[in-house]
Design an enzyme around this catalytic site. Structure first.
Site, PDB file in Angstrom:
ATOM      1  N   GLU A   1       0.832  -1.210   0.000  1.00 34.55           N
ATOM      2  CA  GLU A   1       0.000   0.000   0.000  1.00 34.55           C
ATOM      3  C   GLU A   1       0.865   1.259   0.000  1.00 34.55           C
ATOM      4  O   GLU A   1       1.887   1.329   0.677  1.00 34.55           O
ATOM      5  CB  GLU A   1      -0.883  -0.017   1.247  1.00 34.55           C
ATOM      6  CG  GLU A   1      -1.797   1.190   1.398  1.00 34.55           C
ATOM      7  CD  GLU A   1      -2.526   1.208   2.736  1.00 34.55           C
ATOM      8  OE1 GLU A   1      -3.571   1.866   2.823  1.00 34.55           O
ATOM      9  OE2 GLU A   1      -2.040   0.562   3.695  1.00 34.55           O
TER      10      GLU A   1
ATOM     11  N   CYS B   1      -5.606  -2.639   2.771  1.00 34.20           N
ATOM     12  CA  CYS B   1      -5.184  -2.613   4.172  1.00 34.20           C
ATOM     13  C   CYS B   1      -6.341  -2.802   5.153  1.00 34.20           C
ATOM     14  O   CYS B   1      -6.821  -3.910   5.333  1.00 34.20           O
ATOM     15  CB  CYS B   1      -4.397  -1.339   4.455  1.00 34.20           C
ATOM     16  SG  CYS B   1      -3.372  -1.447   5.959  1.00 34.20           S
TER      17      CYS B   1
ATOM     18  N   LYS C   1     -10.441   2.999  -1.117  1.00 34.04           N
ATOM     19  CA  LYS C   1     -10.496   2.286   0.157  1.00 34.04           C
ATOM     20  C   LYS C   1     -11.769   2.615   0.921  1.00 34.04           C
ATOM     21  O   LYS C   1     -12.082   3.786   1.154  1.00 34.04           O
ATOM     22  CB  LYS C   1      -9.250   2.657   0.976  1.00 34.04           C
ATOM     23  CG  LYS C   1      -9.053   1.880   2.267  1.00 34.04           C
ATOM     24  CD  LYS C   1      -7.698   2.258   2.852  1.00 34.04           C
ATOM     25  CE  LYS C   1      -7.382   1.545   4.146  1.00 34.04           C
ATOM     26  NZ  LYS C   1      -6.019   1.874   4.619  1.00 34.04           N
TER      27      LYS C   1
END
Length: 283
Positions: A43, A154, A116
């Site tokens: 990431e 993540c 995200k």
């Protein structure tokens, strides 16, 4: 073709953007040389993990998808090597900022982006200061051999809803680029075991291979713990790194076997969506 080679990269990313992109590019080439058709970097690999502090100067490093140096570099590599590269980057979209992933195809073109969905906020991981919650919904892309690739970023990887949503969209492999390490509020807390177990749990409960790529190294006292891995649909580790390894993990996944095992387990046959309404209600 039912078998597919995938790769996860692990390395320290405390240098400048140019240095980090060059280091990632070198490992991408190595992975492609080993036959990997999808290569996953960690990431936000263009620089140190800036979200450990709240500093408005870092907003200047965000760029639109078509202008971001990480995306541009991986587009060039993907085109040259004929591979897929899920690329995490800090996106600027007008006045808004996102933690975004561009799925780059083997022709070097961006197939689409995922922003995200779950944004953490805690000591050492002050992401809500920088990123809006994603507005794209979860995404799945067609990859090599018509395999469907699902990617969460993540903090997304801790949520079983993320994995299950991508599976219901047809994902056959789940990828998670990551930046995670020590917890500044509790030096005795080592989440590396929990981190792996959460994703291996997704592999088992969805009968799907999982690929996770994390960074390593000390960045201003925050140490990133690596432990990148690739596991099969049983949750068995096919390739893994420890806390300090730099390099490329490559594994061959048998998607036909995974599909057969998924059907045999019956997890999707026996779902009871009519009972799950509570999952989408506020607490």
């Amino acid at each position: 073709m039912t078998k597919l080679k995938v790769a996860a990269l692990q390395l320290a990313l405390g240098g400048s953007a140019d240095e980090n992109i060059a280091a990632v590019s070198e490992l991408v080439r190595e992975a492609a040389g080993k036959g990997a058709e999808v290569v996953l970097p960690p990431e936000l690999f263009e620089g140190p993990y800036f979200c450990r502090v709240e500093d408005e100067d870092y907003f200047a490093t965000a760029k639109p998808t078509a202008e971001h140096p990480s995306v541009l570099a991986m587009q060039k590599l993907a085109d040259e090597l004929g591979i897929y590269i899920p690329t995490s980057f800090f996106e600027a979209d007008g006045p808004h900022h996102y933690n975004t992933l561009a799925m780059i195809g083997p022709d070097g073109k961006v197939m689409g982006t995922y922003r995200k969905s779950h944004i953490p906020d805690g000591p050492g991981y002050e992401e809500k200061f920088y990123f809006r919650p994603g507005n794209t919904g979860f995404k799945v892309w067609e990859g090599p051999a018509r395999a469907s690739l699902g990617v969460g970023i993540c903090w997304d990887q801790w949520y079983p809803e993320t994995a299950r949503a991508m599976m219901l969209m047809g994902a056959q492999i789940l990828f998670y680029p990551t930046a995670i390490g020590t917890e500044p509020h509790d030096p005795d807390l080592d989440t590396s075991r929990l981190w792996r177990r959460a994703m291996i749990g997704h592999a088992v409960s969805n009968v799907v291979p999982v690929v996770a790529a994390n960074r390593i190294g000390d960045e201003c006292g925050q140490r990133f713990y690596g432990h990148s891995f690739i596991c099969d649909e049983r949750g068995d580790l096919l390739a893994e790194f420890g806390a300090e390894d730099t390099g490329v993990l490559v594994a061959e996944l048998d998607l036909a076997a995974a599909k057969k095992h998924r059907a045999a387990f019956g997890f999707f046959r026996d779902r009871r969506p009519e009972l799950y309404g509570r999952l989408v209600e506020d607490i």
